[in-house]
Motif scaffolding. Structure first.
Motif, PDB file in Angstrom:
ATOM      1  N   GLY A  15      59.355  21.697  14.948  1.00  0.00           N
ATOM      2  CA  GLY A  15      58.360  21.168  15.882  1.00  0.00           C
ATOM      3  C   GLY A  15      57.116  22.025  15.963  1.00  0.00           C
ATOM      4  N   SER A  16      56.224  21.632  16.881  1.00  0.00           N
ATOM      5  CA  SER A  16      54.932  22.295  17.033  1.00  0.00           C
ATOM      6  C   SER A  16      54.649  22.601  18.498  1.00  0.00           C
ATOM      7  N   LEU A  17      53.867  23.627  18.689  1.00  0.00           N
ATOM      8  CA  LEU A  17      53.328  23.969  20.002  1.00  0.00           C
ATOM      9  C   LEU A  17      51.919  24.502  19.796  1.00  0.00           C
ATOM     10  N   LYS A  64      52.168  32.996   8.190  1.00  0.00           N
ATOM     11  CA  LYS A  64      51.093  32.494   7.337  1.00  0.00           C
ATOM     12  C   LYS A  64      51.469  31.123   6.777  1.00  0.00           C
ATOM     13  N   GLY A  65      50.516  30.187   6.867  1.00  0.00           N
ATOM     14  CA  GLY A  65      50.750  28.840   6.389  1.00  0.00           C
ATOM     15  C   GLY A  65      51.374  27.918   7.425  1.00  0.00           C
ATOM     16  N   ARG A  66      51.839  28.485   8.535  1.00  0.00           N
ATOM     17  CA  ARG A  66      52.445  27.662   9.595  1.00  0.00           C
ATOM     18  C   ARG A  66      51.644  27.724  10.894  1.00  0.00           C
ATOM     19  N   PHE A  67      51.018  28.835  11.157  1.00  0.00           N
ATOM     20  CA  PHE A  67      50.240  29.030  12.385  1.00  0.00           C
ATOM     21  C   PHE A  67      48.752  29.049  12.051  1.00  0.00           C
ATOM     22  N   THR A  68      47.948  28.539  12.979  1.00  0.00           N
ATOM     23  CA  THR A  68      46.501  28.537  12.818  1.00  0.00           C
ATOM     24  C   THR A  68      45.850  29.007  14.112  1.00  0.00           C
ATOM     25  N   ILE A  69      45.007  30.010  13.992  1.00  0.00           N
ATOM     26  CA  ILE A  69      44.289  30.524  15.154  1.00  0.00           C
ATOM     27  C   ILE A  69      42.861  29.989  15.133  1.00  0.00           C
ATOM     28  N   SER A  70      42.328  29.706  16.310  1.00  0.00           N
ATOM     29  CA  SER A  70      40.949  29.239  16.421  1.00  0.00           C
ATOM     30  C   SER A  70      40.408  29.655  17.783  1.00  0.00           C
ATOM     31  N   ARG A  71      39.095  29.559  17.929  1.00  0.00           N
ATOM     32  CA  ARG A  71      38.513  29.901  19.223  1.00  0.00           C
ATOM     33  C   ARG A  71      37.417  28.927  19.595  1.00  0.00           C
ATOM     34  N   ASP A  72      37.288  28.697  20.887  1.00  0.00           N
ATOM     35  CA  ASP A  72      36.224  27.869  21.441  1.00  0.00           C
ATOM     36  C   ASP A  72      35.536  28.730  22.500  1.00  0.00           C
ATOM     37  N   GLN A  81      47.809  27.348  17.106  1.00  0.00           N
ATOM     38  CA  GLN A  81      48.570  26.155  16.728  1.00  0.00           C
ATOM     39  C   GLN A  81      49.760  26.604  15.901  1.00  0.00           C
ATOM     40  N   MET A  82      50.942  26.277  16.356  1.00  0.00           N
ATOM     41  CA  MET A  82      52.165  26.715  15.694  1.00  0.00           C
ATOM     42  C   MET A  82      52.929  25.493  15.198  1.00  0.00           C
ATOM     43  N   ASP A  83      53.039  25.367  13.902  1.00  0.00           N
ATOM     44  CA  ASP A  83      53.740  24.241  13.280  1.00  0.00           C
ATOM     45  C   ASP A  83      54.969  24.747  12.528  1.00  0.00           C
ATOM     46  N   ASP A  89      61.077  32.244  15.494  1.00  0.00           N
ATOM     47  CA  ASP A  89      59.784  32.326  16.174  1.00  0.00           C
ATOM     48  C   ASP A  89      59.945  32.453  17.694  1.00  0.00           C
ATOM     49  N   SER A  90      61.156  32.331  18.178  1.00  0.00           N
ATOM     50  CA  SER A  90      61.390  32.435  19.618  1.00  0.00           C
ATOM     51  C   SER A  90      61.040  33.835  20.107  1.00  0.00           C
ATOM     52  N   ALA A  91      60.210  33.890  21.134  1.00  0.00           N
ATOM     53  CA  ALA A  91      59.741  35.181  21.659  1.00  0.00           C
ATOM     54  C   ALA A  91      58.810  34.902  22.837  1.00  0.00           C
TER      55      ALA A  91
END
Length: 125
Positions: A15-17, A64-72, A81-83, A89-91
């Motif tokens: 899943g994703s969060l 790497k390849g699963r998470f994406t960081i961005s800023r507004d 974004q965690m896919d 990944d639990s933490a």
């Protein structure tokens, strides 16, 4: 300086969060932001960062390849974004400000100087 992390929860494997880190009390656009996590009994791990001056990003090999960081910057918010989430990944996930525009290496978590309260991510079936 305050950072508010949110968006954690319980999700099934695969899943994703999307986590959010909202800053206040400082000029958000002038500072790099890092995301870290810590699972019970494990050391804190730097997982991603985004610089302020050019938006350059860095990722730990584990995400790497699963998470994406961005800023507004207009919203004073950094997103993670965690896919394709995995049980490992639990933490508790934390965001933190770097002392300047350039994000320090993820291995140097002690350099990051203001930390949010953390948000729990649990990946389980």
């Amino acid at each position: 300086v305050q950072l508010q992390a949110s968006g954690g929860g319980l999700v099934h494997p695969g899943g994703s969060l999307r986590l959010s880190c909202r800053g206040s009390g400082f000029t958000f656009a002038d500072y790099a932001i890092g995301w870290f996590r810590q699972a019970p009994g494990k050391e804190r791990e730097g997982i991603s960062s985004i610089s302020a001056h050019d938006g350059s990003t860095d990722y730990a090999n584990s995400v790497k390849g699963r998470f994406t960081i961005s800023r507004d910057n207009a919203k004073n918010t950094v997103y993670l974004q965690m896919d394709s989430l995995r049980p490992e990944d639990s933490a508790v996930y934390y965001c933190a400000t770097a002392p300047g525009m350039v994000a320090p290496p993820l291995s140097l978590s002690s350099v990051y100087d203001h930390w949010g309260q953390g948000t729990q991510v649990t990946v389980s079936s």
